[in-house]
Scaffold this motif. Sequence first.
Motif, PDB file in Angstrom:
ATOM      1  N   THR A  10       0.846  -1.179   0.000  1.00 33.82           N
ATOM      2  CA  THR A  10       0.000   0.000   0.000  1.00 33.82           C
ATOM      3  C   THR A  10       0.889   1.239   0.000  1.00 33.82           C
ATOM      4  O   THR A  10       2.114   1.131  -0.081  1.00 33.82           O
ATOM      5  CB  THR A  10      -0.966  -0.022   1.211  1.00 33.82           C
ATOM      6  OG1 THR A  10      -1.934   1.003   1.065  1.00 33.82           O
ATOM      7  CG2 THR A  10      -0.240   0.114   2.532  1.00 33.82           C
ATOM      8  N   CYS A  11       0.285   2.405   0.121  1.00 33.04           N
ATOM      9  CA  CYS A  11       1.079   3.634   0.213  1.00 33.04           C
ATOM     10  C   CYS A  11       1.344   3.949   1.691  1.00 33.04           C
ATOM     11  O   CYS A  11       0.683   3.414   2.587  1.00 33.04           O
ATOM     12  CB  CYS A  11       0.379   4.791  -0.491  1.00 33.04           C
ATOM     13  SG  CYS A  11      -1.106   5.394   0.323  1.00 33.04           S
ATOM     14  N   TRP A  50       1.785  -4.613  -6.479  1.00 36.53           N
ATOM     15  CA  TRP A  50       0.402  -4.168  -6.243  1.00 36.53           C
ATOM     16  C   TRP A  50       0.374  -2.663  -5.991  1.00 36.53           C
ATOM     17  O   TRP A  50      -0.459  -1.944  -6.525  1.00 36.53           O
ATOM     18  CB  TRP A  50      -0.227  -4.928  -5.083  1.00 36.53           C
ATOM     19  CG  TRP A  50      -1.608  -4.420  -4.786  1.00 36.53           C
ATOM     20  CD1 TRP A  50      -2.000  -3.657  -3.733  1.00 36.53           C
ATOM     21  CD2 TRP A  50      -2.769  -4.591  -5.605  1.00 36.53           C
ATOM     22  NE1 TRP A  50      -3.337  -3.350  -3.833  1.00 36.53           N
ATOM     23  CE2 TRP A  50      -3.832  -3.917  -4.977  1.00 36.53           C
ATOM     24  CE3 TRP A  50      -3.008  -5.257  -6.802  1.00 36.53           C
ATOM     25  CZ2 TRP A  50      -5.115  -3.875  -5.500  1.00 36.53           C
ATOM     26  CZ3 TRP A  50      -4.296  -5.219  -7.326  1.00 36.53           C
ATOM     27  CH2 TRP A  50      -5.334  -4.536  -6.686  1.00 36.53           C
ATOM     28  N   TRP A  51       1.296  -2.182  -5.144  1.00 34.96           N
ATOM     29  CA  TRP A  51       1.394  -0.750  -4.871  1.00 34.96           C
ATOM     30  C   TRP A  51       1.612   0.024  -6.179  1.00 34.96           C
ATOM     31  O   TRP A  51       0.954   1.022  -6.438  1.00 34.96           O
ATOM     32  CB  TRP A  51       2.533  -0.497  -3.874  1.00 34.96           C
ATOM     33  CG  TRP A  51       2.989   0.928  -3.836  1.00 34.96           C
ATOM     34  CD1 TRP A  51       2.384   1.965  -3.175  1.00 34.96           C
ATOM     35  CD2 TRP A  51       4.119   1.476  -4.503  1.00 34.96           C
ATOM     36  NE1 TRP A  51       3.091   3.133  -3.390  1.00 34.96           N
ATOM     37  CE2 TRP A  51       4.164   2.851  -4.203  1.00 34.96           C
ATOM     38  CE3 TRP A  51       5.119   0.945  -5.315  1.00 34.96           C
ATOM     39  CZ2 TRP A  51       5.157   3.701  -4.688  1.00 34.96           C
ATOM     40  CZ3 TRP A  51       6.111   1.783  -5.802  1.00 34.96           C
ATOM     41  CH2 TRP A  51       6.116   3.137  -5.490  1.00 34.96           C
ATOM     42  N   TYR A  60      -4.236   6.126  -5.161  1.00 34.34           N
ATOM     43  CA  TYR A  60      -3.693   6.857  -4.017  1.00 34.34           C
ATOM     44  C   TYR A  60      -3.688   8.364  -4.280  1.00 34.34           C
ATOM     45  O   TYR A  60      -3.023   9.112  -3.565  1.00 34.34           O
ATOM     46  CB  TYR A  60      -2.270   6.396  -3.713  1.00 34.34           C
ATOM     47  CG  TYR A  60      -2.121   4.917  -3.457  1.00 34.34           C
ATOM     48  CD1 TYR A  60      -3.014   4.222  -2.650  1.00 34.34           C
ATOM     49  CD2 TYR A  60      -1.067   4.199  -4.011  1.00 34.34           C
ATOM     50  CE1 TYR A  60      -2.868   2.862  -2.417  1.00 34.34           C
ATOM     51  CE2 TYR A  60      -0.909   2.842  -3.771  1.00 34.34           C
ATOM     52  CZ  TYR A  60      -1.807   2.182  -2.972  1.00 34.34           C
ATOM     53  OH  TYR A  60      -1.654   0.840  -2.738  1.00 34.34           O
ATOM     54  N   ALA A  61      -4.432   8.821  -5.262  1.00 32.54           N
ATOM     55  CA  ALA A  61      -4.398  10.225  -5.674  1.00 32.54           C
ATOM     56  C   ALA A  61      -4.706  11.196  -4.541  1.00 32.54           C
ATOM     57  O   ALA A  61      -4.157  12.293  -4.493  1.00 32.54           O
ATOM     58  CB  ALA A  61      -5.362  10.454  -6.841  1.00 32.54           C
ATOM     59  N   ALA A  69       4.822   1.288   0.951  1.00 35.70           N
ATOM     60  CA  ALA A  69       4.857   0.664   2.276  1.00 35.70           C
ATOM     61  C   ALA A  69       4.445  -0.795   2.108  1.00 35.70           C
ATOM     62  O   ALA A  69       3.462  -1.098   1.438  1.00 35.70           O
ATOM     63  CB  ALA A  69       3.909   1.373   3.235  1.00 35.70           C
ATOM     64  N   ILE A  70       5.219  -1.670   2.689  1.00 40.83           N
ATOM     65  CA  ILE A  70       4.875  -3.095   2.693  1.00 40.83           C
ATOM     66  C   ILE A  70       4.636  -3.494   4.144  1.00 40.83           C
ATOM     67  O   ILE A  70       5.506  -3.316   4.998  1.00 40.83           O
ATOM     68  CB  ILE A  70       5.985  -3.955   2.070  1.00 40.83           C
ATOM     69  CG1 ILE A  70       6.153  -3.593   0.593  1.00 40.83           C
ATOM     70  CG2 ILE A  70       5.672  -5.442   2.239  1.00 40.83           C
ATOM     71  CD1 ILE A  70       7.296  -4.305  -0.094  1.00 40.83           C
ATOM     72  N   LEU A  71       3.450  -3.987   4.398  1.00 37.12           N
ATOM     73  CA  LEU A  71       3.094  -4.427   5.745  1.00 37.12           C
ATOM     74  C   LEU A  71       3.108  -5.950   5.809  1.00 37.12           C
ATOM     75  O   LEU A  71       2.545  -6.625   4.947  1.00 37.12           O
ATOM     76  CB  LEU A  71       1.704  -3.910   6.122  1.00 37.12           C
ATOM     77  CG  LEU A  71       1.554  -2.388   6.146  1.00 37.12           C
ATOM     78  CD1 LEU A  71       0.110  -2.007   6.463  1.00 37.12           C
ATOM     79  CD2 LEU A  71       2.503  -1.762   7.143  1.00 37.12           C
TER      80      LEU A  71
END
Length: 177
Positions: A10-11, A50-51, A60-61, A69-71
């Motif tokens: 994700t961001c 994916w991000w 993510y605009a 970010a990878i969780l």
Amino acid sequence: MEIYKGHHGTCRSRAAAIKKNGFKPSGGRYGVAVYFWCKDPYSKMLAEDWWRFCCKDNRYAKEEDTGLAILGASLQVASDAFLDLTKPEVARAIREAAAFQNVKKEDAQAFIEQYIDFEAKKRGGNLKLLKTQTSPPKKSKFPILLGAPECYAVYDVFCIFEITEETPQTAPYSEVT
């Protein structure tokens, strides 16, 4: 209780919100869930891919920090609340049922969704975690010759614990390439 591990791309803005407030399920190929790539040597790369896909798709605009970010997370679930579509006997049963019902290629996804719903009802609505194979994100670096990557769909966010921010496998990206 069984424990599984996965990675979620994700961001940074959303990662901060997740670490503060937890995951929020959203719609996807296997229903409303939180999605993770099953932890293996390629899962961080898939999370990054994916991000990158989401960045190019402008998902993510509205976010302040769109950096990667990878969780990582641990997923804990009772065995009766877990459905593993990657097991050969499960995959075979799905293929046989699809052939018996003469399911066409364009209807395959809907058929699988019906199967998942059937399994959830069989468990009294207690399906919390699904393991399956899926296509990698568009323009992924995943070596598809290895077969489709595996992922988890988490239907119950209370199964998710030990959320950690992970280091990407490649150098961090300041912008999408």
